[in-house]
Design an enzyme around this catalytic site. Structure first.
Site, PDB file in Angstrom:
ATOM      1  N   GLU A  48       0.850  -1.203   0.000  1.00 21.73           N
ATOM      2  CA  GLU A  48       0.000   0.000   0.000  1.00 21.73           C
ATOM      3  C   GLU A  48       0.877   1.242   0.000  1.00 21.73           C
ATOM      4  O   GLU A  48       1.897   1.258   0.687  1.00 21.73           O
ATOM      5  CB  GLU A  48      -0.905   0.002   1.233  1.00 21.73           C
ATOM      6  CG  GLU A  48      -1.919  -1.134   1.204  1.00 21.73           C
ATOM      7  CD  GLU A  48      -2.880  -1.127   2.393  1.00 21.73           C
ATOM      8  OE1 GLU A  48      -2.894  -0.142   3.156  1.00 21.73           O
ATOM      9  OE2 GLU A  48      -3.613  -2.111   2.557  1.00 21.73           O
ATOM     10  N   HIS A  62      -8.026   1.283   1.672  1.00 18.07           N
ATOM     11  CA  HIS A  62      -7.876   1.056   3.118  1.00 18.07           C
ATOM     12  C   HIS A  62      -8.740   2.035   3.923  1.00 18.07           C
ATOM     13  O   HIS A  62      -8.234   2.732   4.801  1.00 18.07           O
ATOM     14  CB  HIS A  62      -6.398   1.175   3.523  1.00 18.07           C
ATOM     15  CG  HIS A  62      -6.072   0.459   4.808  1.00 18.07           C
ATOM     16  ND1 HIS A  62      -4.880  -0.197   5.019  1.00 18.07           N
ATOM     17  CD2 HIS A  62      -6.771   0.291   5.951  1.00 18.07           C
ATOM     18  CE1 HIS A  62      -4.861  -0.725   6.234  1.00 18.07           C
ATOM     19  NE2 HIS A  62      -6.019  -0.443   6.823  1.00 18.07           N
TER      20      HIS A  62
END
Ligand SMILES: O=C(O)[C@H](O)COP(=O)(O)O
Length: 360
Positions: A311, A332
């Protein structure tokens, strides 16, 4: 102008004047240069002390204000991306507050001699070396359960969306097409089985909402003993049975050695044809390559991924999902809403204040 200075100054402007002389964070030329900030900084620097509390990612500002009213506080939400500056800022800090981007590893912890506690504005602690913290007597406070409701609502809404498959028609309908025939095979959630892997706070909140919608809930969690009252809320099963029986599989486990690639090609092959997979837990639990293969082969009915092995997901890594119609990708945010941000901030501000004031 660097974000650190801007945000700290913006925050300090909101602190009652009587606190300014004591609460303004101190900046030396050396620290300023390590943090990539101008020296002297903008606005007044009136305290001669380094920060007691360092907040390296975004936090609800009312919670920051509570901390700052009691302790000298550095609120620098992009410090997570500046490891050297973070190290420098922690030189005398007693508390560090992070989300999931700050890597709290041994090299950082070992250089922070005064550190007493780490507040985690979320539940996952895979970015924190908890063993190293324990060895050094540093308490770690996750915001247990504070964002569980947001995660549960994300899971339920994406499950409904993917089962129904009817919400991708906006541009076609607006353009005068009428793709009714293409969208008529959506499924009702009622009567389907949702399987929850992990039955902590977010799993249980999801179970309650799923049941209210008429889904049958099954769950597995080897860390919750069979005698635990949690199992009054859903029948306990094993992973193989859950994968074979669930129309929707949702993950609610932390990323650990035990859960890494828990959902690999073999696990995906055991899922019911047409089933939906939702991962709002952690990247690395699902083998993304195997998932894409299962979706392309039409074995799964869809997937929602809120978390990724790396990420942020890069455009290169994300390209494999781009032409899959039955996939929802989000950055997220399952646990992050206006309400959960307030709760998480409050819980962690309380934990850190109690710790620093000796009420552990
Ligand atoms: O671990 C969590 O609770 C979620 O991942 C959210 O955490 P974050 O707000 O730090 O991303």
């Amino acid at each position: 102008m660097p974000g650190d200075a801007a945000l700290s100054t913006r925050f300090v402007d909101k602190v009652p004047l009587r606190h300014l002389s004591l609460r303004r964070w101190w900046l030396s030329p050396l620290l300023a240069s390590a943090m990539g900030l101008p020296f002297p900084p903008e606005g007044p620097v009136v305290s001669g002390k380094m920060s007691d509390i360092v907040i390296s990612e975004f936090m609800d500002e009312a919670a920051v204000a509570r901390l700052s009213a009691r302790f000298s506080t550095l609120y620098a939400p992009d410090l997570a991306e500046k490891p050297d500056a973070l190290k420098a800022a922690l030189a005398e800090a007693r508390a560090l507050i992070v989300r999931n981007r700050t890597e709290v590893r041994a090299d950082l912890i070992e250089g922070a001699d005064a550190l007493e506690c780490v507040g985690r504005l979320g539940v996952g602690v895979d970015n924190i070396d908890t063993q190293c913290c324990a060895r050094r007597g540093i308490a770690v406070y996750p915001a247990a359960a504070a964002n569980a409701l947001s995660v549960a609502e994300y899971v339920i809404s994406t499950a409904l969306l993917l089962l129904r498959g009817a919400y991708l028609s906006t541009s076609a309908v607006a353009a005068g097409q009428w793709p009714r025939g293409d969208l008529m095979r959506g499924r009702e959630a009622s009567g389907k089985v949702i399987g929850l892997i992990g039955f902590g706070a977010s799993g249980r909140e999801t179970a309650r909402r799923a049941e209210a919608l008429g889904l049958d809930v099954i769950a597995t969690d080897p860390h919750i003993p069979a005698s635990d009252a949690a199992w009054n809320e859903a029948p306990r099963t094993d992973l193989a049975t859950l994968l074979a029986e669930a129309d929707v599989v949702s993950l609610h486990v932390p990323l650990t050695d035990e859960t890494r690639y828990l959902i690999d090609a073999a696990a995906l092959a055991r899922m019911k044809p047409g089933a939906i997979l939702i991962n709002a837990a952690r990247g690395g639990i699902v083998d993304e390559t195997a998932l894409v293969a299962a979706l392309r082969e039409g074995r799964l009915g869809g997937a929602a991924l809120d978390v990724f092995e790396t990420e942020p997901l890069t455009a290169e890594a994300g390209a494999v999902f781009a032409d899959l119609p039955n996939v929802v990708l989000t950055p997220h945010i399952a646990g992050l809403t206006t309400e959960s941000n307030l709760r998480v901030g409050r819980v962690i501000a309380d934990a850190v204040i109690n710790h620093l004031e000796g009420r552990k």
